[in-house]
Scaffold this motif. Structure first.
Motif, mmCIF file in Angstrom:
data_model
loop_
_atom_site.group_PDB
_atom_site.id
_atom_site.type_symbol
_atom_site.label_atom_id
_atom_site.label_comp_id
_atom_site.label_asym_id
_atom_site.label_seq_id
_atom_site.Cartn_x
_atom_site.Cartn_y
_atom_site.Cartn_z
ATOM 1 N N VAL A 210 0.830 -1.215 0.000
ATOM 2 C CA VAL A 210 0.000 0.000 0.000
ATOM 3 C C VAL A 210 0.863 1.262 0.000
ATOM 4 O O VAL A 210 0.544 2.249 -0.656
ATOM 5 N N ASN A 211 1.953 1.251 0.772
ATOM 6 C CA ASN A 211 2.842 2.411 0.922
ATOM 7 C C ASN A 211 2.091 3.615 1.487
ATOM 8 O O ASN A 211 2.249 4.742 1.029
ATOM 9 N N ALA A 212 1.278 3.358 2.506
ATOM 10 C CA ALA A 212 0.567 4.450 3.169
ATOM 11 C C ALA A 212 1.467 5.195 4.141
ATOM 12 O O ALA A 212 1.298 6.392 4.365
ATOM 13 N N PHE A 213 2.454 4.492 4.738
ATOM 14 C CA PHE A 213 3.289 5.083 5.778
ATOM 15 C C PHE A 213 4.691 5.393 5.259
ATOM 16 O O PHE A 213 5.306 4.577 4.574
ATOM 17 N N LEU A 214 5.184 6.574 5.629
ATOM 18 C CA LEU A 214 6.576 6.936 5.379
ATOM 19 C C LEU A 214 7.442 6.650 6.604
ATOM 20 O O LEU A 214 8.652 6.502 6.484
ATOM 21 N N HIS A 215 6.825 6.622 7.774
ATOM 22 C CA HIS A 215 7.550 6.339 9.011
ATOM 23 C C HIS A 215 6.589 5.630 9.959
ATOM 24 O O HIS A 215 5.439 6.046 10.106
ATOM 25 N N LEU B 175 2.695 16.058 6.813
ATOM 26 C CA LEU B 175 2.786 17.498 6.588
ATOM 27 C C LEU B 175 2.671 18.234 7.917
ATOM 28 O O LEU B 175 2.789 19.449 7.967
ATOM 29 N N ILE B 176 2.446 17.452 8.984
ATOM 30 C CA ILE B 176 2.174 18.014 10.308
ATOM 31 C C ILE B 176 3.369 17.724 11.204
ATOM 32 O O ILE B 176 3.723 16.566 11.434
ATOM 33 N N VAL B 177 4.024 18.774 11.703
ATOM 34 C CA VAL B 177 5.294 18.599 12.405
ATOM 35 C C VAL B 177 5.084 17.912 13.746
ATOM 36 O O VAL B 177 4.119 18.170 14.462
ATOM 37 N N THR B 178 6.014 17.009 14.066
ATOM 38 C CA THR B 178 5.865 16.132 15.221
ATOM 39 C C THR B 178 7.237 15.863 15.833
ATOM 40 O O THR B 178 8.133 15.380 15.148
ATOM 41 N N GLN C 119 9.544 12.307 15.392
ATOM 42 C CA GLN C 119 9.313 11.615 14.132
ATOM 43 C C GLN C 119 9.728 12.547 12.992
ATOM 44 O O GLN C 119 9.537 13.763 13.087
ATOM 45 N N PRO C 120 10.264 12.006 11.898
ATOM 46 C CA PRO C 120 10.608 12.877 10.772
ATOM 47 C C PRO C 120 9.356 13.481 10.139
ATOM 48 O O PRO C 120 8.293 12.861 10.136
ATOM 49 N N GLY D 249 14.313 13.248 6.227
ATOM 50 C CA GLY D 249 14.922 13.030 7.528
ATOM 51 C C GLY D 249 14.825 14.192 8.494
ATOM 52 O O GLY D 249 15.338 14.104 9.617
ATOM 53 N N TRP D 250 14.145 15.278 8.131
ATOM 54 C CA TRP D 250 14.103 16.466 9.006
ATOM 55 C C TRP D 250 13.277 16.183 10.247
ATOM 56 O O TRP D 250 12.174 15.630 10.179
ATOM 57 N N MET D 251 13.810 16.564 11.408
ATOM 58 C CA MET D 251 13.134 16.366 12.691
ATOM 59 C C MET D 251 12.713 17.723 13.245
ATOM 60 O O MET D 251 13.543 18.604 13.462
#
Length: 508
Positions: free
Chosen positions: A47-52, A90-93, A96-97, A107-109
């Motif tokens: 599916v590739n729904a998740f990037l992380h 798209l929502i900073v967390t 998690q990257p 890879g931005w944190m």
């Protein structure tokens, strides 16, 4: 995976049902979270729904919820405590990257949490991970991600919508009971429509945008993705409300959203059918499911009236001037100097301008570059009034059309998208054809009014969405109308639409 995968009760239950089971101690939060993590491991390779995937933290939060319940402190827990959720990337967390689906932020944190993430943490909802999207939310198919396309759980050769296809696919494939998305021109509602899930764009300002990487600041809105209308209402109540960190945040109370979803009653409700959002350009199967939904609503006591919004025909053109203009400004900060990707020019002088040029050339994909160029041109000297200024005038006309329509109806209704999910690659070489997928959803963003997409049935074996729109600050009406149609259709089908999915999401 082309055959139906087994789905257990923990991952097929609604968020509301999971919350009830957790409160009754019929199941632990760790068990629920682990079941979803196992499902991700099982099916997300296709599916590739998740990037992380946020395994360690999610299980730690779940264990904390279980410990509080075991210690007799259940009264301190939110109703959704222990119910897992996926987050659009798209929502900073913190922890998690956050990539925005772009090589520019690989890879931005983030050093801080978005307001909606802070509220998710306060509710102790385990975050399963970050979901795929079109790069910087620019697209209608999730094919423009730098990390590969997401696939529709109904047919792995088809798109899951966009830009938030990852969140919608995760919910539809039973990888998460809830997800967060963002909607700039339909990026929550259109993916919901083509995956058979529920997606809500709240009133502009009803949910804080602080911490959502901006594409078009006057259009963007964070909202819930789920499998039922009630689940969306419950999540909306968690993330909504005033936020001093967002200058556009409304101070109005949210209203009893979940109560409205539970009422599922349209008796006496005036429902306006928008003449301009149906007919020509809409697939025959989409139109048929829409007409059948209207008949069910009429039979349930709703008053169906036709309304005309003549300026909606210009909304698409206005949007694709306003949105790129704001995007070109918002994305100027990705310059290779302050954070994110930095690419040095191969030869010549090492100036900031040349570093910026090399970085943006390598970091941005074709669709992002296309929109930056279009927006920069529309804002340039000599063209501002002709393009951007004129588009804003059309926006005002669209807002006036809504005002006139809501004088005749309590809510408006239309198909969410003109077609079902198209095949991967089918429209990549034709941006204009891709943009037409947003024709029914864009007017709500231009006017700032709320919208919901609920599953409306199948056309040629693929999901169709039905969209309700309400006046600004009247989100409660969406949940009332959406839940009523959901109940009517599920009674007709004998269960949820996703139970009919032939590939990953089906439940027997």
């Amino acid at each position: 995976m082309r055959s139906k995968a087994p789905v257990n009760e923990l991952i097929s239950s609604s968020a509301a049902d999971l919350a009830a089971k957790l409160a009754a101690k019929e199941v632990s939060a760790v068990e629920v979270t682990q079941a979803h993590l196992d499902r991700i491991a099982e099916v997300d390779g296709e599916v590739n729904a998740f990037l992380h995937v946020n395994t360690e933290e999610a299980l730690a939060v779940a264990a904390e919820v279980d410990a509080l319940r075991a210690g007799g402190l259940a009264g301190e827990l939110h109703a959704l405590a222990g119910v897992p959720i996926a987050i659009k990337d798209l929502i900073v967390t913190i922890g998690q990257p956050t990539t925005a689906g772009s090589k520019m932020l690989e890879g931005w944190m983030s050093p801080y949490d978005a307001t909606v993430i802070s509220r998710i943490r306060e509710a102790r909802m385990p975050m399963l991970g970050k979901t795929n999207l079109d790069e910087f939310a620019m697209g209608s198919s999730t094919e423009h991600s730098a990390y590969g396309p997401t696939r529709n759980p109904w047919d792995l050769d088809r798109i899951p919508g966009g830009s938030g296809g990852g969140s919608a696919a995760a919910v539809a494939a039973y990888e998460a009971p809830l997800a967060l998305g963002t909607d700039t021109g339909g990026s929550i509602r259109q993916p919901a429509a083509v995956t058979g899930s529920v997606g809500v764009k709240p009133t502009y300002g009803g949910v804080s945008r602080y911490g959502a990487i901006a594409m078009a600041s006057s259009l963007d809105q964070i909202g819930p993705v789920s499998r039922t209308v009630l689940d969306s209402a419950l999540l909306h109540e968690v993330i909504g409300g005033h936020d001093p960190a967002d200058s556009t945040s409304l101070t109005d109370p949210l209203g009893a959203l979940a109560e409205a979803a539970r009422s599922a009653d349209v008796a006496g409700l005036r429902i306006g059918v928008v003449r301009e959002l149906q007919g020509e350009g809409y697939d025959a199967g989409v139109q048929q499911r829409f007409d059948e939904s209207l008949q069910l609503l009429r039979g349930a006591g709703a008053e169906i009236v036709e309304v005309s919004c003549p300026n909606f025909r210009y909304a698409l053109g206005a949007y694709y001037l306003i949105m790129p203009s704001e995007a070109s400004s918002n994305l100027a900060k990705f310059d290779g100097v302050r954070y994110g990707l930095r690419v040095l020019p191969e030869d010549g002088p090492m100036t900031i301008e040349r570093v910026m040029g090399a970085t943006r050339a390598a970091g941005f994909g074709d669709e992002v570059k296309r929109r930056i160029i279009l927006g920069t041109y529309a804002l340039s000297a000599g063209y501002y009034d002709a393009y951007y200024g004129s588009a804003q005038k059309v926006r005002t006309l669209v807002q006036r059309d809504f005002e006139a329509a809501f004088a005749q109806a309590d809510v408006l209704v239309s198909p969410t998208a003109p077609t079902t999910a198209f095949r991967l690659g089918e429209k990549l070489d034709d941006p204009l054809a891709m943009y037409l997928n947003d024709v029914a959803t864009i007017p709500a963003n231009l006017a700032g009014v709320p919208g919901i997409s609920v599953p409306g049935g199948l056309a040629d074996g693929l999901p169709v969405g039905i969209q309700f729109l309400a006046p600004a600050r009247e989100d409660v009406r969406l949940y009332r109308a959406g839940a009523a149609l959901e109940a009517l259709l599920e009674e007709k089908w004998g269960g949820p639409l996703l139970a009919q999915a032939p590939v990953l999401g089906g439940v027997k």
